[in-house]
Design an enzyme around this catalytic site. Structure first.
Site, PDB file in Angstrom:
ATOM      1  N   TYR A 165     -15.755  16.310 -17.454  1.00 19.51           N
ATOM      2  CA  TYR A 165     -16.304  14.951 -17.527  1.00 19.51           C
ATOM      3  C   TYR A 165     -17.391  14.813 -16.445  1.00 19.51           C
ATOM      4  O   TYR A 165     -17.221  15.294 -15.316  1.00 19.51           O
ATOM      5  CB  TYR A 165     -15.155  13.971 -17.304  1.00 19.51           C
ATOM      6  N   LYS A 179      -7.267   5.187 -20.582  1.00 17.34           N
ATOM      7  CA  LYS A 179      -7.493   5.711 -21.934  1.00 17.34           C
ATOM      8  C   LYS A 179      -6.221   5.594 -22.786  1.00 17.34           C
ATOM      9  O   LYS A 179      -5.702   4.508 -22.932  1.00 17.34           O
ATOM     10  CB  LYS A 179      -8.000   7.142 -21.839  1.00 17.34           C
ATOM     11  N   ARG A 208       0.835  -1.200   0.000  1.00 18.45           N
ATOM     12  CA  ARG A 208       0.000   0.000   0.000  1.00 18.45           C
ATOM     13  C   ARG A 208       0.873   1.255   0.000  1.00 18.45           C
ATOM     14  O   ARG A 208       0.462   2.313  -0.453  1.00 18.45           O
ATOM     15  CB  ARG A 208      -0.943   0.022   1.212  1.00 18.45           C
ATOM     16  N   ASP A 251      -6.644  17.769 -15.588  1.00 20.94           N
ATOM     17  CA  ASP A 251      -6.902  16.426 -16.108  1.00 20.94           C
ATOM     18  C   ASP A 251      -6.429  16.419 -17.563  1.00 20.94           C
ATOM     19  O   ASP A 251      -7.012  17.071 -18.428  1.00 20.94           O
ATOM     20  CB  ASP A 251      -8.407  16.128 -15.999  1.00 20.94           C
TER      21      ASP A 251
HETATM   22  C1  LIG Z   1     -11.431  13.181 -18.908  1.00 21.38           C
HETATM   23  C2  LIG Z   1     -11.616  12.012 -18.000  1.00 21.38           C
HETATM   24  N1  LIG Z   1     -11.098  12.072 -16.767  1.00 21.38           N
HETATM   25  C3  LIG Z   1     -11.219  11.053 -15.892  1.00 21.38           C
HETATM   26  C4  LIG Z   1     -11.908   9.906 -16.252  1.00 21.38           C
HETATM   27  C5  LIG Z   1     -12.066   8.799 -15.232  1.00 21.38           C
HETATM   28  O1  LIG Z   1     -11.236   7.741 -15.511  1.00 21.38           O
HETATM   29  P1  LIG Z   1     -11.513   6.236 -14.993  1.00 21.38           P
HETATM   30  O2  LIG Z   1     -12.686   5.739 -15.763  1.00 21.38           O
HETATM   31  O3  LIG Z   1     -10.233   5.531 -15.260  1.00 21.38           O
HETATM   32  O4  LIG Z   1     -11.826   6.341 -13.532  1.00 21.38           O
HETATM   33  C6  LIG Z   1     -12.458   9.793 -17.528  1.00 21.38           C
HETATM   34  C7  LIG Z   1     -13.204   8.567 -17.906  1.00 21.38           C
HETATM   35  O5  LIG Z   1     -13.849   8.504 -18.926  1.00 21.38           O
HETATM   36  C8  LIG Z   1     -12.318  10.887 -18.425  1.00 21.38           C
HETATM   37  O6  LIG Z   1     -12.869  10.847 -19.653  1.00 21.38           O
END
Ligand SMILES: Cc1ncc(COP(=O)(O)O)c(C=O)c1O
Length: 392
Positions: A109, A207, A55, A182
């Site tokens: 998002y 992604k 962890r 992000d």
């Molecule tokens: C721009 C963006 N940030 C964060 C996330 C969250 O990622 P995760 O699905 O790996 O938790 C996504 C998921 O689609 C996303 O499109």
């Protein structure tokens, strides 16, 4: 070294007693022991490098974290179990010792909006929204609201707006707040937010970085000022990625620059084709010279790379016509993700922005006719042919 080289070499080749493995093994042990308890004591105290408990740290995760730190030009990283876990911990690190106020881009998002409204707001963190592409609005909101943290996406989901993160970072830093970006859609191939003045960068590893639809993960890359806070939060809460996923993510990242280049080139072809189709209304794509953020894109992005996300409206489209179009696709995958090797289509109203009220969606410009494409590495003509037959 260039990012293409770092993607292949960074993090790997840690020495074993008699040899050097060419790639990092999957280290499944949860616990590590040493000849002398004194060594373990020093490792616990972080006075000596080494692993004690998974962890806290794990050799496979550490290799992935080193790799992603190199790609983003950070001081350190934390690999998390998902992109959302990464976002939560990045914001928590930003808010530690700061005002419990988040100024957030009003185009995010859907799950990130939920994270703010359903997780942070009930903890008495104040949330305020701003158009991150409007610098005057950002300046005024920062002065008036005095946030501890500002949150934005480098390319917004799903309308692909690009905020001036370098100028936002200057405003945020002057106000002694922290900028969290992000960078999932843009990836470090297009822009590296820490180099533009951001403090913490988040990725959904799920992604483009991992890229094959077989890993759920996230990562935070931090500047020097926040890495210890982040590590302490992680030791206390344990949002860490498992070593199997770390291994797969590292394997994926080796070809990420290659894939991303191809995906970006395919997206240019798909977007130009869509723009000419009579059944298509607005096309949102950062390479468009008429894009509302064209000057920012030109200033911040690697020349010739505009990302591989394309959003478009079906002309006079409704939920029913969007469903008909999606059901008619034969090659393009109808799936709730993006950044994979295969081209994917998503209906934001049904999935990524489902939790957002219709009124707020309308304000965000996300209409019932909007479709989001994540362009893959297939032959561009095959992607176009599938879209053509489905559009009818
Ligand atoms: C721009 C963006 N940030 C964060 C996330 C969250 O990622 P995760 O699905 O790996 O938790 C996504 C998921 O689609 C996303 O499109």
């Amino acid at each position: 070294m260039k990012i293409e080289t770092k993607a292949v070499h960074s993090g790997d080749r840690k020495k074993l007693p008699d040899s050097v493995p060419v790639t990092t093994p999957i280290n499944t042990a949860t616990t590590y022991l040493y000849e002398k308890t004194e060594d373990l004591d020093r490792i616990f105290a972080r006075e000596q490098a080494g692993f004690c408990y998974s962890r806290y740290d794990n050799p496979t995760n550490a290799a992935l974290e080193e790799l992603v730190t190199d790609l983003e030009g950070g001081a350190g990283a934390l690999a998390c179990a998902s992109g959302m876990a990464a976002l939560q911990f990045a914001i928590q690190a930003a808010l530690t010792d700061r005002r419990k106020k988040i100024l957030a881009a009003n185009a995010l998002y859907g799950a990130s909006v939920s994270l703010l409204m359903n997780v942070f707001a009930p903890l008495d963190v104040e949330i305020r929204w701003v158009d991150i592409c409007d610098l005057e609005a950002v300046r005024a909101a920062t002065a008036e609201f005095q946030p501890g943290c500002v949150l934005m996406e480098s390319v917004s989901n799903p309308l692909l707006r690009v905020g001036p993160m370098d100028e936002v970072a200057r405003i945020v830093s002057a106000a002694r707040a922290a900028l969290v970006v992000d960078n999932t859609f843009a990836t470090p191939m297009l822009v590296r937010p820490l180099e533009q003045g951001a403090h913490l960068v988040v990725h959904s590893l799920t992604k483009y970085l991992a890229g094959h639809g077989d890993v759920l993960g996230g990562v935070i890359v931090s500047d020097a000022a926040h890495i210890e806070t982040l590590r302490a939060l992680s030791r206390a809460c344990g949002p860490v990625l498992g070593p199997f996923e770390s291994y797969l993510a590292m394997r994926g990242i080796k070809t990420f620059p290659l894939r991303m280049e191809r995906q970006c080139a395919n997206a240019v072809r798909v977007a130009s084709w869509l723009r000419e189709h009579p059944g298509v209304g607005r096309v949102h794509f950062p390479a468009d010279p008429a894009h509302p953020d064209a000057a920012t894109i030109e200033r911040l992005f690697t020349p010739g790379l505009y990302g591989a996300m394309v959003s478009f409206d079906l002309r006079n489209g409704s939920r029913e016509s969007v469903f008909r179009f999606m059901d008619a696709l034969r090659l393009v995958v109808r799936g709730t993700s993006l950044g994979d090797v295969h081209t994917m289509v998503l209906y934001p109203v049904m999935s990524s922005h489902r939790e957002i009220s219709p009124k707020q969606r309308e304000r965000m410009g996300i209409r019932d006719s909007l479709i989001r494409l994540s362009v893959g590495i297939e032959a561009a003509e095959d992607i176009v042919a599938d879209l053509e037959q489905a559009l009818g």
